[in-house]
Every structure is written in C-alpha cells, then in structure tokens.
Design an enzyme around this catalytic site. Structure first.
Site, short mmCIF file in Angstrom:
data_model
loop_
_atom_site.label_atom_id
_atom_site.label_comp_id
_atom_site.label_asym_id
_atom_site.label_seq_id
_atom_site.Cartn_x
_atom_site.Cartn_y
_atom_site.Cartn_z
N HIS A 93 0.46 -1.02 0.32
CA HIS A 93 -0.64 -0.12 -0.09
C HIS A 93 0.92 1.36 -0.42
O HIS A 93 0.08 2.24 -0.50
CB HIS A 93 -1.10 -0.04 0.87
CG HIS A 93 -2.06 -1.15 1.34
ND1 HIS A 93 -3.23 -1.20 0.17
CD2 HIS A 93 -2.44 -1.90 1.99
CE1 HIS A 93 -3.11 -2.06 -0.01
NE2 HIS A 93 -3.67 -2.47 1.72
N ASP A 103 -3.16 -10.40 -2.04
CA ASP A 103 -3.57 -9.93 -1.27
C ASP A 103 -4.92 -10.14 -1.23
O ASP A 103 -5.55 -9.02 -2.74
CB ASP A 103 -3.02 -8.52 -0.94
CG ASP A 103 -3.31 -8.02 0.88
OD1 ASP A 103 -2.49 -8.14 2.05
OD2 ASP A 103 -4.04 -7.25 0.67
N HIS A 152 -6.36 -7.25 -0.42
CA HIS A 152 -6.80 -5.45 -0.76
C HIS A 152 -5.86 -5.60 -2.19
O HIS A 152 -5.03 -5.77 -1.86
CB HIS A 152 -6.00 -4.73 0.51
CG HIS A 152 -7.07 -4.77 1.45
ND1 HIS A 152 -6.63 -6.30 2.43
CD2 HIS A 152 -8.08 -4.75 1.91
CE1 HIS A 152 -7.28 -5.89 3.35
NE2 HIS A 152 -8.12 -4.85 3.15
N ASP A 182 -4.88 -12.57 3.54
CA ASP A 182 -5.92 -11.92 4.06
C ASP A 182 -7.88 -12.14 3.47
O ASP A 182 -9.04 -11.82 3.63
CB ASP A 182 -5.76 -10.87 4.33
CG ASP A 182 -5.10 -9.92 3.33
OD1 ASP A 182 -5.30 -10.25 2.36
OD2 ASP A 182 -4.99 -8.58 3.96
#
Length: 347
Positions: free
Chosen positions: A127, A164, A166, A245
């Site tokens: 990120h 991931d 995200h 995740d």
C-alpha cells in the site's frame, strides 16, 4: 528446489498498539506453524539486511524518506501517520529490514544461490505509494526489490503478482508508467484502498472478486485473466506480494479462500517462472490477520515453493459458504490479546 527463507527478529519490534491487527504475533504464527509441520527444515534461513538509502530512494523521493526519518517518537510512544498506520521508535528499523529482505532475496535468485525466496517480514509494503505511507505500510518492499533487480542485474521485464485481499495501490502508483513491469492484482471489490481500482494502463491488470468468492471463482479468474498476459509478457523475474487475508477465516474481508488455494496459486506462478525465468521467484509477506489461518496459508505457500506435496481437496460446495461473524470476532480478539502480551513482554 532451493528455497530461501529471509526474516529478522527485529521485525517484531514494530508495534502499532494493542488492538492493531498488524501485530508482531503474525511472524510468530508463521514460524510456529513451519516448525510444527517440519517445513522449516526444508528451507535455507537467512537474516534480512536493512535496505540502504540508495535502494529506498529508487522507489520513494528523498524528501519523503527524510520526512519519515524525522517522525519516530520516543520509546513507548506511538505517532499516527494516518488513520491506520502508526509508528513506534522501532518502526523504521523494521521497515528497512523488510525492504532489505526483498533486496537480499533478489540477490540470491539472480546469483543462483536459491531457486525462490520467501521474505517473512513486517511491516508489509504494497500500500505504500511513491510519496505516501499508508495501509500499515511504510516502504514498498516489493518495489524496492524489483528496482534493485533492474539496477544491479539488468532485469528488464518484471512481473509482480499480488493476491492480497486488498489491491496493491502502492505498487500500481509506483509502476503505472513503467510498461516493463507487469502488475497483476486480485482483490475483493469495493474494498480499501479505493484508489487505482480502475486501470487505464495495459500493464496494470486488476482482478476484482465479489464478496463471498471462494476457491473456484479465484482459480478461474487467475487462469483466465493472468495466464495469457504472463506468457505474452515473458517475465525475467517474478515477484509476489503474498497476502493471506483473502482466507475465509480472516476478519479483514469477505473472500473465502482456503489454505490449498495459496498452494495452487504459488504453483501457478512457479509454472510461469519455469517457462520464462529459470524458476526465479521472490515472494514477500503482505496481509493476513487471522493467526491460525495465516500460519497454515504461509505453510502452503512455502510448501509449493519448496516442491513438497499438498493434498488439494478442492470442494465445489464447502468453499462457497459465507463466513461467520463469530469466527471473525474470535480471531480479531485473539490478535489483540496476543499483541497486549507481546507488548508487556518487550517492556
């Protein structure tokens, strides 16, 4: 296969508070699972070395790096960089080690010292944008490794695979104008970070998955959307942002992947790597916040890298049932309690 496992005990010193999901216990959960299963005996273990300013500045502007260096608070205090990313006195030490682990991993595969590498490090990195720390991330670890490969080994075509839950907005931000870097990212739709979810660049490929998607939807999307792109691109190096995740037990989202999906997607990447880049893969830990599921998923990922078998056991029915709120709450509470204990131990 020769698989290198790169980590460092100082990565556990990064602490963002007793209820923060990005807990020091995450690495402990992976290490404990690998030890109990015996998988740790099949890898070569190395300590990370901190990334240098030169290595970091290929990715992040010098003024941004200098601003971060002025931020660390005194011992025992926390400084909030934004709503979800906090810094303690040891955070940047851990962050430099996390980025440096990927640099060392690149060195190992490019020098034929290892076939592939897993970097068990924190804080995560995907990120972190060029000039913005966010989403638990300070430096973009996978980008630091990729640009090291380009600078030191002349690697032109690099593929970054990110599974991931995200989307890796930081990786997109850094490579959006670099057509020699193919970024393939799967993620849950309508989720953080809510930026770069629509790509206008041919070399940035987003694979959004609807809430509740399980193994079949995930595998079908990867095969139909990534395979031809990767074969046409012919990467000279594959790097993985390995977030766990999207697991059905993880409290952070609503995808329903299982342990063996991470084995499958790793083997998928290895097949591409064998065809185009002598099997060279460097993988780095991103998300994963249910400690039990994180340990099992990382074990599955590393089993695939090593070449150990794992029973697939793919079911067409059990994978599509929704998550239960009870499981998510239990795992989140577990992480919070564990972080409290870790903090008391370190003090």
């Amino acid at each position: 296969m020769i698989t290198s496992y790169i980590s460092h005990s100082d990565c556990a010193n990064h602490f963002m508070g007793p209820t923060h999901p990005e807990s020091p216990l995450r690495l402990q959960a992976i290490e404990r699972r690998l030890a109990l299963s015996g998988v740790i005996q099949h890898v070569q273990q190395y300590n990370a070395r901190p990334a240098t300013l030169e290595q970091l500045s290929r990715v992040h502007p010098l003024r941004h790096l200098q601003a971060l260096e002025k931020c660390p608070p005194q011992n025992g205090q926390l400084l909030a960089l934004n709503d979800d990313t906090l810094m303690c006195s040891d955070s940047l030490i851990a962050a430099r080690l996390a980025a440096g682990a990927v640099v060392r991993g690149v060195d190992q595969v490019m020098r034929d010292q290892a076939d592939n590498v897993f970097c068990a490090v924190r804080p995560p990195g995907h990120h972190a944008e060029r000039a913005d720390a966010m989403g638990f991330c300070f430096y973009n670890n996978v980008a630091v490794g990729a640009l090291h490969a380009r600078q030191h080994y002349g690697v032109k075509r690099i593929a970054i695979l990110d599974f991931d839950v995200h989307q890796g907005n930081g990786t997109v931000d850094i490579f959006k104008h670099d057509s020699d870097t193919l970024v393939c990212s799967s993620f849950q739709t309508a989720m953080y970070p809510w930026r770069y979810l629509e790509s206008s660049w041919d070399h940035i490929h987003n694979t959004p998955l609807e809430e509740g998607s399980g193994s079949l939807a995930f595998r079908r999307a990867i095969e139909t959307q990534w395979l031809k792109r990767l074969d046409d691109f012919k990467p000279e190096l594959i790097m993985i942002s390995a977030g766990f995740d999207a697991h059905r037990e993880d409290p952070m989202a609503e995808l329903c992947l299982e342990d063996d999906d991470y084995y499958w997607v790793t083997r998928f990447a290895m097949d591409i790597a064998r065809r185009h880049c002598h099997g060279r893969i460097v993988s780095v830990l991103e998300g994963g916040y249910c400690l039990d599921a994180l340990g099992r998923s990382a074990e599955a990922h590393i089993k695939a890298l090593v070449g150990l078998p794992m029973e697939d056991g793919l079911s067409t029915t059990s994978r599509l049932t929704p998550k239960t709120s009870h499981a998510s709450t239990t795992n989140a509470d577990h992480a919070a309690r564990g972080t409290d204990s870790d903090r008391e131990h370190r003090q």
